[in-house]
Design a protein around this motif. Structure first.
Motif, PDB file in Angstrom:
ATOM      1  N   GLN A  48       0.859  -1.044  -0.025  1.00  0.00           N
ATOM      2  CA  GLN A  48      -0.111   0.051  -0.051  1.00  0.00           C
ATOM      3  C   GLN A  48       0.953   1.211  -0.123  1.00  0.00           C
ATOM      4  O   GLN A  48       1.847   1.238   0.590  1.00  0.00           O
ATOM      5  N   LYS A  49       0.565   2.294  -0.870  1.00  0.00           N
ATOM      6  CA  LYS A  49       1.353   3.471  -0.948  1.00  0.00           C
ATOM      7  C   LYS A  49       0.426   4.711  -0.448  1.00  0.00           C
ATOM      8  O   LYS A  49      -0.467   4.812  -0.824  1.00  0.00           O
ATOM      9  N   LEU A  50       1.257   5.258   0.359  1.00  0.00           N
ATOM     10  CA  LEU A  50       0.381   6.514   1.058  1.00  0.00           C
ATOM     11  C   LEU A  50       1.463   7.880   0.870  1.00  0.00           C
ATOM     12  O   LEU A  50       2.688   7.622   0.582  1.00  0.00           O
ATOM     13  N   GLU A  51       0.567   8.728   0.693  1.00  0.00           N
ATOM     14  CA  GLU A  51       1.505  10.215   0.497  1.00  0.00           C
ATOM     15  C   GLU A  51       1.326  10.984   1.811  1.00  0.00           C
ATOM     16  O   GLU A  51       0.289  11.210   2.332  1.00  0.00           O
ATOM     17  N   VAL A  52       2.709  11.562   2.019  1.00  0.00           N
ATOM     18  CA  VAL A  52       2.663  12.166   3.222  1.00  0.00           C
ATOM     19  C   VAL A  52       3.115  13.764   3.157  1.00  0.00           C
ATOM     20  O   VAL A  52       4.207  13.896   2.067  1.00  0.00           O
ATOM     21  N   GLU A  53       2.566  14.851   3.585  1.00  0.00           N
ATOM     22  CA  GLU A  53       3.097  16.061   3.446  1.00  0.00           C
ATOM     23  C   GLU A  53       3.581  16.643   4.606  1.00  0.00           C
ATOM     24  O   GLU A  53       2.865  16.513   5.816  1.00  0.00           O
ATOM     25  N   THR A  54       4.886  17.215   4.655  1.00  0.00           N
ATOM     26  CA  THR A  54       5.209  17.637   5.801  1.00  0.00           C
ATOM     27  C   THR A  54       5.020  19.336   6.103  1.00  0.00           C
ATOM     28  O   THR A  54       4.360  19.588   5.431  1.00  0.00           O
ATOM     29  N   GLU A  55       5.446  19.741   7.286  1.00  0.00           N
ATOM     30  CA  GLU A  55       4.898  20.841   7.571  1.00  0.00           C
ATOM     31  C   GLU A  55       5.503  22.131   6.651  1.00  0.00           C
ATOM     32  O   GLU A  55       4.863  23.135   6.589  1.00  0.00           O
ATOM     33  N   ASP A  56       6.608  21.642   6.095  1.00  0.00           N
ATOM     34  CA  ASP A  56       7.243  22.731   5.290  1.00  0.00           C
ATOM     35  C   ASP A  56       6.974  22.736   3.695  1.00  0.00           C
ATOM     36  O   ASP A  56       7.817  23.391   3.005  1.00  0.00           O
ATOM     37  N   GLY A  57       6.041  21.620   3.361  1.00  0.00           N
ATOM     38  CA  GLY A  57       5.765  21.513   2.062  1.00  0.00           C
ATOM     39  C   GLY A  57       6.218  20.529   1.240  1.00  0.00           C
ATOM     40  O   GLY A  57       6.213  20.423  -0.017  1.00  0.00           O
ATOM     41  N   TYR A  58       6.977  19.629   1.722  1.00  0.00           N
ATOM     42  CA  TYR A  58       7.447  18.486   1.052  1.00  0.00           C
ATOM     43  C   TYR A  58       6.562  17.327   0.881  1.00  0.00           C
ATOM     44  O   TYR A  58       5.920  16.875   1.846  1.00  0.00           O
ATOM     45  N   LEU A  59       6.646  16.621  -0.232  1.00  0.00           N
ATOM     46  CA  LEU A  59       5.835  15.296  -0.251  1.00  0.00           C
ATOM     47  C   LEU A  59       6.500  14.088  -0.360  1.00  0.00           C
ATOM     48  O   LEU A  59       7.369  14.014  -1.259  1.00  0.00           O
ATOM     49  N   LEU A  60       6.194  13.125   0.597  1.00  0.00           N
ATOM     50  CA  LEU A  60       6.893  12.178   0.643  1.00  0.00           C
ATOM     51  C   LEU A  60       6.216  10.800   0.373  1.00  0.00           C
ATOM     52  O   LEU A  60       4.939  10.952   0.618  1.00  0.00           O
ATOM     53  N   ASP A  61       6.835   9.657   0.046  1.00  0.00           N
ATOM     54  CA  ASP A  61       6.018   8.469  -0.156  1.00  0.00           C
ATOM     55  C   ASP A  61       6.431   7.595   1.148  1.00  0.00           C
ATOM     56  O   ASP A  61       7.542   7.333   1.497  1.00  0.00           O
ATOM     57  N   LEU A  62       5.329   7.129   1.309  1.00  0.00           N
ATOM     58  CA  LEU A  62       5.378   6.021   2.640  1.00  0.00           C
ATOM     59  C   LEU A  62       4.707   4.842   2.249  1.00  0.00           C
ATOM     60  O   LEU A  62       3.377   4.780   1.795  1.00  0.00           O
TER      61      LEU A  62
END
Length: 755
Positions: free
Chosen positions: A392-406
């Motif tokens: 399962q692939k999730l998308e995470v957005e950090t507080e300073d605006g970066y998008l990470l794959d989880l």
């Protein structure tokens, strides 16, 4: 009663005539039926004797003229038909001879020369590589290991038998089909749908039948011994014709079968290539990547094939081979299509193509170059799915605006959760790289954990929102404060939402789960900064236990040569490089493919591999894990290589100079006061932690030595924190992820399973 006699005058006799029936002169009584006969037609009066003689003479003259005409045309027509028949036979003979000459020149002479050229080029390249491999192997034997040459030969003989390299090479060459004979096996496989094993069984049965028939053949040869009178013993008196005897001879049958087979396989139908039956024969040659050496070998073969193909075509033109034109027309869809599967109803809508001459070696090489790895880019989901695990692939957005794959290997019903965080110049792909149960992530899932694989910023696909002005501008601080926090909050959200679905409530409830975190190298430093920031700000960290594998943070001893070079560059041009928005990675598909090919070449040559190991030990503080893991690891990995910004290097340089684990120093007291509320960066230190921490080190680690990890463990233990320390022998910096031993995997799972 007496009969009255009529008088003689009253009886009227019947009258007869030659031209009519007898006529009865008596009148017909009334009411009586009369039978009348049709009178024949009257004949013409007979001709006289003179007229009949003249007519007979005229008829005789006409018959004589007709017979004379027929007699005159029949020999001419027969002669013409005979000439045409002889001309047709001569033309057919010359056509057959012409085709045979074309075959001998094009397919035999030029074809044999082509195969000789290809074999010579292959053997020449092989000997050149053998000599090139001996140079670095000799250097390694002199500088590093005097027994390296002996070990290399021993490893080669161990893999190829005690007979030695050349003996094994020739044995494999005899067992393995050549490029031309492989096409015969390919055709048998394509027709019967059988594999190479069944083909070999068929050949074995043929050999057995030949052995059984050997006795009868010998007897036949004994019976056919010629006698003194020229006749053969056991033969009939009526000997067959010359053509029949030629066709029945063994040499003719052998030549005919070889010619038919050569024509059948030199003219390979395009639908057979389109159906890709060579997957059965060449599936072992399919590789995901090839090196520069393989490309040189293949391109050399292709260049030779193209040259000889041009030479064959030119020869056929000069020899006036009409089949060249027919082949060209058929290849464009003109003419009668070849028989076979192309005439099936399912192929009715497809464009028909004629038979095209192909080189056997080129088909083998093209089949060996076919790869099924897709685009070659990094895909953690594909690696997990191919190993047979859910993903399962999730998308995470950090507080300073970066998008990470989880990435997640889901086990929603489990209360035991573990998140893995990679280190510097790595990604989540490293935890599943091995692709089997020996990978740490899969081992944790098999133990019953709900597994999450996190990524730092800088790993592909490198996405961010519009708020981010400069992408490559971050340090250790941002990795812990923003990336790790976003990942932990996302995991908490997922688990609470699943707990609410189980209960049946629309409001997310507090999930009773235990979250463990495993960090390697830079990932361990990020976890410590995340925990320090949560305690400093009074936030919930959601952590139940942490396991840190060679964590960065304390580097009081001499760093490796590569780190010293980077520190020197930072001291000279660091402020300038820190202002640039660039990441240290392999840019462009051409450079990535080139680096990947170099990694394949390094892994394929033992001497070059030994030289690469020496260079890795020099740059990484004597750590052997980089030489053992780096070349084969980069082969599938470098296509989507993660990036590293100069802020990470600058922060590491500050930690080395301070000999303490400090947060990033922004250079001025004003900027430090803006970020930390004090003029100097704080030290990452803990007192009275409620989270157990397990420190793990490798005795052969040259990047983060075991004594640095032990020093960090001793300081935290003195401050009253629940910490443990474990050191593994023969473990380098990369062995924890890419080459984990069973002992280490058992230890890691045992620490994660603690309540």
């Amino acid at each position: 009663m007496a009969t009255a006699e009529l008088p003689a005058a009253e009886v009227s006799p019947r009258k007869f005539s030659l031209n009519s029936h007898p006529v009865d002169d008596d009148p017909v009584p009334a009411g009586a039926r009369v039978l009348r006969f049709a009178e024949p037609a009257t004949e013409k009066p007979a001709k006289t004797t003179k007229e009949s003689q003249s007519s007979r003479k005229k008829k005789g003259k006409r018959t004589t003229r007709k017979r004379s005409r027929r007699g005159a045309t029949t020999p001419v027509l027969a002669l013409l038909m005979g000439v045409l028949s002889v001309y047709a036979r001569v033309l057919s003979l010359f056509s057959s001879l012409h085709q045979m000459c074309v075959y001998l020149v094009v397919d035999v002479l030029i074809g044999v020369a082509e195969e000789i050229a290809k074999c010579s080029s292959r053997e020449t390249l092989r000997q050149v590589l053998r000599f090139a491999n001996s140079i670095p192997a000799f250097f390694v034997s002199l500088v590093d290991d005097k027994f390296f040459w002996r070990k290399m030969r021993r490893a080669y003989n161990k893999g190829y038998g005690a007979e030695g390299a050349w003996t094994q090479f020739w044995e494999q060459s005899m067992e393995r089909s050549s490029s031309f004979n492989a096409l015969f096996e390919l055709d048998e496989t394509a027709k019967g749908g059988q594999g190479a094993r069944e083909v070999r069984k068929g050949e074995g049965r043929k050999r057995e039948r030949r052995k059984k028939r050997s006795g009868s053949k010998q007897e036949a040869e004994l019976k056919s011994i010629p006698e003194a009178n020229g006749r053969t013993r056991g033969s009939s008196s009526s000997s067959p014709g010359v053509r029949r005897r030629l066709r029945s001879s063994r040499a003719y049958r052998l030549l005919r079968s070889s010619v038919d087979s050569a024509k059948a396989f030199l003219r390979v139908p395009s639908d057979r290539a389109r159906g890709n039956p060579d997957r059965v024969l060449f599936q072992k040659l399919d590789v995901g990547a090839s090196g520069f050496l393989d490309d040189v070998a293949v391109n050399t073969q292709i260049a030779i094939d193209r040259y000889f193909s041009f030479l064959k075509g030119l020869t056929r033109v000069l020899m006036l081979d009409a089949s060249l034109l027919t082949d060209a027309l058929r290849s464009q869809g003109w003419g009668k299509p070849a028989t076979g599967s192309r005439g099936s109803p399912r192929d009715a809508g497809k464009k028909t193509q004629g038979n095209i001459r192909r080189s056997p070696s080129l088909m083998v090489l093209k089949a060996s170059m076919k790869g099924e790895t897709g685009s070659g880019e990094l895909s953690v989901s594909d690696a997990i799915a191919e190993a047979g695990y859910p993903v399962q692939k999730l998308e995470v957005e950090t507080e300073d605006g970066y998008l990470l794959d989880l990435y997640r290997i889901p086990r929603p019903e489990s209360k035991e959760v573990v998140v893995f965080q990679h280190g510097m110049m790595d990604s989540a792909y490293g935890w599943v790289l091995k692709g089997d149960e020996s990978a740490i992530a899969f081992a944790a899932y098999d133990r019953g954990f709900d597994v999450f694989l996190a990524n730092f910023r800088g790993t592909p696909p490198r996405r961010c929102t519009e708020r981010v002005k400069t992408f490559w501008s971050f340090t250790f601080n941002e990795l812990g404060k923003y990336d790790m926090r976003a990942v932990m909050e996302k995991i908490h959200e997922v688990k609470t939402t699943e707990a609410a679905e189980v209960v049946g409530s629309e409001v997310p409830a507090d999930a009773d789960y235990k979250l463990r975190a495993v960090g390697h190298s830079l990932g361990g430093a990020g976890l410590l900064i995340y925990l320090f920031d949560c305690i400093l700000r009074g936030r919930d960290h959601h952590l139940h236990r942490m396991v840190l594998l060679s964590p960065a943070g304390r580097h009081e001893y001499d760093p490796p040569l590569l780190a010293q070079i980077l520190c020197l560059m930072d001291r000279v041009v660091g402020p300038f490089l820190n202002r640039l928005n660039f990441g240290m990675t392999v840019y462009g598909s051409v450079l990535r493919v080139g680096a990947q090919k170099m990694a394949v070449d390094v892994s394929s040559l033992p001497g070059l591999k030994g030289l690469f190991d020496i260079l890795c030990r020099i740059f990484f503080g004597g750590d052997r894990s980089f030489g053992d893991v780096l070349a084969p690891y980069w082969t599938p990995y470098i296509q989507s290589m993660p990036g590293l910004c100069w802020g990470i290097v600058r922060h590491g340089h500050q930690i080395v100079n301070a000999r303490r684990f400090l947060l990033y120093d922004y250079g001025t007291r004003a900027k430090n006061f803006e970020h930390y509320g004090q003029g100097s960066p704080p030290e990452v230190a803990f007192e009275g932690l409620d989270v157990p921490i397990d420190f793990v080190a490798g005795r052969d680690d040259g990047v983060v030595p075991a004594k640095c990890v032990r020093l960090q463990y001793e300081e935290m233990r003195k401050m009253g924190n629940p910490v443990t320390f474990e050191e593994f022998r023969n473990f380098g910096h990369l062995n924890f992820i890419h080459q984990p031993s069973e002992e280490f995997t058992s230890y890691l799972l045992s620490r994660l399973s603690l309540p």
